[in-house]
Design an enzyme around this catalytic site. Structure first.
Site, PDB file in Angstrom:
ATOM      1  N   TYR A  97     -45.258   9.936 -68.582  1.00 33.28           N
ATOM      2  CA  TYR A  97     -44.330   9.930 -69.722  1.00 33.28           C
ATOM      3  C   TYR A  97     -43.228   8.897 -69.506  1.00 33.28           C
ATOM      4  O   TYR A  97     -42.904   8.525 -68.377  1.00 33.28           O
ATOM      5  CB  TYR A  97     -43.723  11.318 -69.965  1.00 33.28           C
ATOM      6  CG  TYR A  97     -42.765  11.803 -68.897  1.00 33.28           C
ATOM      7  CD1 TYR A  97     -41.398  11.504 -68.968  1.00 33.28           C
ATOM      8  CD2 TYR A  97     -43.199  12.575 -67.819  1.00 33.28           C
ATOM      9  CE1 TYR A  97     -40.498  11.962 -67.999  1.00 33.28           C
ATOM     10  CE2 TYR A  97     -42.323  13.031 -66.848  1.00 33.28           C
ATOM     11  CZ  TYR A  97     -40.973  12.718 -66.945  1.00 33.28           C
ATOM     12  OH  TYR A  97     -40.092  13.157 -65.992  1.00 33.28           O
ATOM     13  N   CYS A  98     -42.646   8.431 -70.627  1.00 32.29           N
ATOM     14  CA  CYS A  98     -41.446   7.597 -70.601  1.00 32.29           C
ATOM     15  C   CYS A  98     -40.424   8.264 -71.512  1.00 32.29           C
ATOM     16  O   CYS A  98     -40.414   9.494 -71.630  1.00 32.29           O
ATOM     17  CB  CYS A  98     -41.764   6.152 -71.009  1.00 32.29           C
ATOM     18  SG  CYS A  98     -42.392   5.944 -72.694  1.00 32.29           S
ATOM     19  N   TRP A  99     -39.537   7.515 -72.122  1.00 33.60           N
ATOM     20  CA  TRP A  99     -38.479   8.143 -72.929  1.00 33.60           C
ATOM     21  C   TRP A  99     -39.023   8.698 -74.246  1.00 33.60           C
ATOM     22  O   TRP A  99     -38.789   9.856 -74.583  1.00 33.60           O
ATOM     23  CB  TRP A  99     -37.362   7.134 -73.188  1.00 33.60           C
ATOM     24  CG  TRP A  99     -36.367   7.542 -74.233  1.00 33.60           C
ATOM     25  CD1 TRP A  99     -35.978   6.824 -75.317  1.00 33.60           C
ATOM     26  CD2 TRP A  99     -35.613   8.768 -74.313  1.00 33.60           C
ATOM     27  NE1 TRP A  99     -35.044   7.507 -76.065  1.00 33.60           N
ATOM     28  CE2 TRP A  99     -34.809   8.708 -75.470  1.00 33.60           C
ATOM     29  CE3 TRP A  99     -35.558   9.917 -73.516  1.00 33.60           C
ATOM     30  CZ2 TRP A  99     -33.953   9.747 -75.852  1.00 33.60           C
ATOM     31  CZ3 TRP A  99     -34.705  10.952 -73.902  1.00 33.60           C
ATOM     32  CH2 TRP A  99     -33.913  10.860 -75.052  1.00 33.60           C
ATOM     33  N   SER A 105     -44.880   4.067 -71.117  1.00 41.19           N
ATOM     34  CA  SER A 105     -45.890   5.037 -70.659  1.00 41.19           C
ATOM     35  C   SER A 105     -47.299   4.590 -71.029  1.00 41.19           C
ATOM     36  O   SER A 105     -48.249   4.782 -70.255  1.00 41.19           O
ATOM     37  CB  SER A 105     -45.599   6.425 -71.235  1.00 41.19           C
ATOM     38  OG  SER A 105     -45.547   6.388 -72.637  1.00 41.19           O
ATOM     39  N   TYR A 126     -40.144  11.965 -72.772  1.00 42.61           N
ATOM     40  CA  TYR A 126     -39.121  12.858 -72.214  1.00 42.61           C
ATOM     41  C   TYR A 126     -38.246  13.449 -73.314  1.00 42.61           C
ATOM     42  O   TYR A 126     -37.740  14.574 -73.185  1.00 42.61           O
ATOM     43  CB  TYR A 126     -38.266  12.082 -71.213  1.00 42.61           C
ATOM     44  CG  TYR A 126     -37.146  12.876 -70.568  1.00 42.61           C
ATOM     45  CD1 TYR A 126     -37.415  13.890 -69.652  1.00 42.61           C
ATOM     46  CD2 TYR A 126     -35.811  12.600 -70.867  1.00 42.61           C
ATOM     47  CE1 TYR A 126     -36.383  14.610 -69.064  1.00 42.61           C
ATOM     48  CE2 TYR A 126     -34.778  13.317 -70.268  1.00 42.61           C
ATOM     49  CZ  TYR A 126     -35.069  14.317 -69.374  1.00 42.61           C
ATOM     50  OH  TYR A 126     -34.048  15.027 -68.785  1.00 42.61           O
TER      51      TYR A 126
END
Length: 360
Positions: A97-99, A105, A126
């Site tokens: 995952y990323c933001w 991601s 996230y």
């Protein structure tokens, strides 16, 4: 990049239920502020690079930002791919995952696919996880509080109960703080409030999954060091039943000496001075003189009156309070005593009661 490496983008519920190592590809600064507990940080960009790419995107557009990102990441691709392979071999699979579930991601998911992995990529990133975290505190929880005066050994007792399958959330342990001016002495650095919330939500969810009919927390103020208990959860705590454990003054002094007596005089002096206005000049001087002479018992006695008055004020707010003496009992024996009296129930006991009530 489409088609060059197998990855699957999935919704939050499916991602959460899936197995595999969590991989947070945000920058180290983002990760430090808060992350999914258990995740490892494999940043696509460091903090400075992330800022540079973001500025380029705003000022020059997406294409230029992608070109800059490729130039920055290119030299590290081989090492990142090997790390992804190692993580996958250790855990069986990867969840990335990323933001917001965007380019970072998906790019790392693509890279994992090139080394024969089939990772899951979190849709919404996230940000979706944080929405889930905050929603947990708006749920109704079967909260019960363990209270007691300073030095009663409440945290040790809660940990002993947890070993006996009682549903416990250690608010102080998660915060790396004992909740007073002296609370951070000898403990690791505290997490951010954001990450504290993440850990609390996960702890509550674990107890939900066991079917716990009661979840025990220590009676705390809203602030545990620099970590703040989420408002919605704290409101529930304010309305919860309180079980107050009682020990003699001498036992409480000995408990405080055991916890803080090995700390340095300079640290203890600084912590005492932080509460000097509330202690008053006479008790402050007595405590400081005792610390300087190495008489920790006398220093603790000088401060207990202040902490007792604070405790009395907080306990007056409790809706329902029941008291029980655990004088002379160590934490393990005290835990057995509370269970034997039926004042605290294990997860197995509450589950059996629920099965009986439903006719199973």
């Amino acid at each position: 990049m489409s088609g060059m490496g197998a990855k699957t983008t999935t919704d939050f519920a499916s991602f959460r239920k899936a197995a595999g190592q969590l991989v947070d590809v945000r920058s180290p600064g983002e990760f430090a502020k808060g992350h999914w507990p258990g995740a490892v940080n494999l940043p696509l960009f460091n903090d400075e690079q992330r800022a540079e790419v973001g500025t380029t995107y705003k000022q020059q557009g997406r294409g230029q930002a992608i070109e800059l990102g490729l130039a920055l990441v290119g030299p590290r691709l081989s090492a990142m791919a090997q790390r992804l392979r190692n993580l996958a071999e250790a855990s069986g699979s990867l969840r990335i995952y990323c933001w917001r579930g965007g380019m970072r991601s998906n790019s790392v998911g693509w890279l994992a696919g090139l080394v024969d992995q089939t990772p899951l990529v979190l849709e919404g990133g996230y940000k979706a996880y944080r929405s889930w975290v905050l929603e947990q505190f708006r749920c109704d929880w079967p909260v019960k509080l363990l209270g007691g005066r300073t030095g009663s050994g409440k945290t040790d007792l809660l940990l002993a109960l947890a070993k006996r399958d009682v549903a416990v959330v250690d608010l102080e342990g998660l915060a790396n703080h004992r909740g007073s001016s002296f609370g951070g002495l000898g403990l690791p650095e505290q997490p951010s409030t954001e990450h504290y919330e993440n850990c609390l939500a996960e702890a509550l969810d674990r107890h939900r999954n066991t079917g716990a009919a009661e979840i025990w927390l220590e009676a705390e103020s809203a602030q545990v060091g620099r970590c703040r208990i989420p408002r919605d959860l704290f409101v529930q705590m304010q309305g919860a039943d309180v079980l107050e454990v009682q020990r003699s003054a001498d036992e409480r002094v000995e408990q405080l000496v055991a916890v803080y007596g090995h700390q340095g005089a300079a640290e203890l002096t600084e912590a005492t001075q932080r509460i000097s206005r509330r202690l008053g000049p006479q008790r402050t001087r007595q405590a400081l003189d005792s610390i300087a002479s190495g008489d920790m018992r006398d220093a603790c006695r000088a401060m207990l009156d202040y902490y007792d008055r604070c405790y009395n004020h907080e306990l007056e707010q409790a809706r329902d309070r029941r008291s029980v003496s655990i004088a002379g009992l160590d934490p393990e024996a005290a835990a057995e005593h509370l269970l034997a009296l039926g004042l605290v129930r294990s997860i197995r006991a509450t589950g059996s009661a629920a099965d009986t009530a439903s006719g199973q």
